[in-house]
Design a protein around this motif. Structure first.
Motif, mmCIF file in Angstrom:
data_model
loop_
_atom_site.group_PDB
_atom_site.id
_atom_site.type_symbol
_atom_site.label_atom_id
_atom_site.label_comp_id
_atom_site.label_asym_id
_atom_site.label_seq_id
_atom_site.Cartn_x
_atom_site.Cartn_y
_atom_site.Cartn_z
ATOM 1 N N ASN A 64 0.716 -1.242 -0.037
ATOM 2 C CA ASN A 64 -0.120 -0.192 -0.049
ATOM 3 C C ASN A 64 0.913 1.185 -0.010
ATOM 4 N N ILE A 65 1.822 1.145 0.833
ATOM 5 C CA ILE A 65 2.679 2.400 1.113
ATOM 6 C C ILE A 65 3.599 2.624 -0.274
ATOM 7 N N SER A 66 4.015 1.594 -0.879
ATOM 8 C CA SER A 66 4.710 1.955 -2.183
ATOM 9 C C SER A 66 3.952 2.090 -3.329
ATOM 10 N N TYR A 67 2.449 1.718 -3.241
ATOM 11 C CA TYR A 67 1.671 1.919 -4.255
ATOM 12 C C TYR A 67 1.140 3.220 -4.348
ATOM 13 N N ILE A 68 1.196 3.990 -3.070
ATOM 14 C CA ILE A 68 0.521 5.413 -2.865
ATOM 15 C C ILE A 68 1.744 6.336 -3.249
ATOM 16 N N ASN A 69 3.002 5.854 -2.935
ATOM 17 C CA ASN A 69 4.127 6.813 -3.252
ATOM 18 C C ASN A 69 4.283 6.843 -4.683
#
Length: 82
Positions: free
Chosen positions: A62-67
């Motif tokens: 999720n964090i990577s996807y958002i970044n």
């Protein structure tokens, strides 16, 4: 934690605000690079739309996807403003 916030943010404004605050440094970075007056607002709107579309994945994804999505939004806005 992030996974729960994302799921809650789809229906709860307070959870969305917490998510925006967590990603605010990244949003501010790209808004400064875009260098136009409404850049921050445009990025926040894109962020909110992203949260509503994001699938429920594991937390690191999720964090990577958002970044990556915020970076891609910056690139798209940068190209459209030049």
């Amino acid at each position: 934690m992030i996974k729960d916030l994302i799921m809650d943010a789809k229906t709860d404004k307070d959870s969305m605000y917490v998510l925006i605050k967590q990603f605010e440094p990244l949003i501010d970075k790209y808004s400064r690079l875009l260098n136009y007056e409404e850049a921050r607002t445009d990025l926040i709107i894109a962020f909110i739309e992203l949260i509503h579309k994001i699938p429920c994945l594991e937390t690191p994804k999720n964090i990577s996807y958002i970044n990556k999505s915020i970076k891609n939004t910056y690139i798209r806005f940068s190209k459209s403003n030049n």
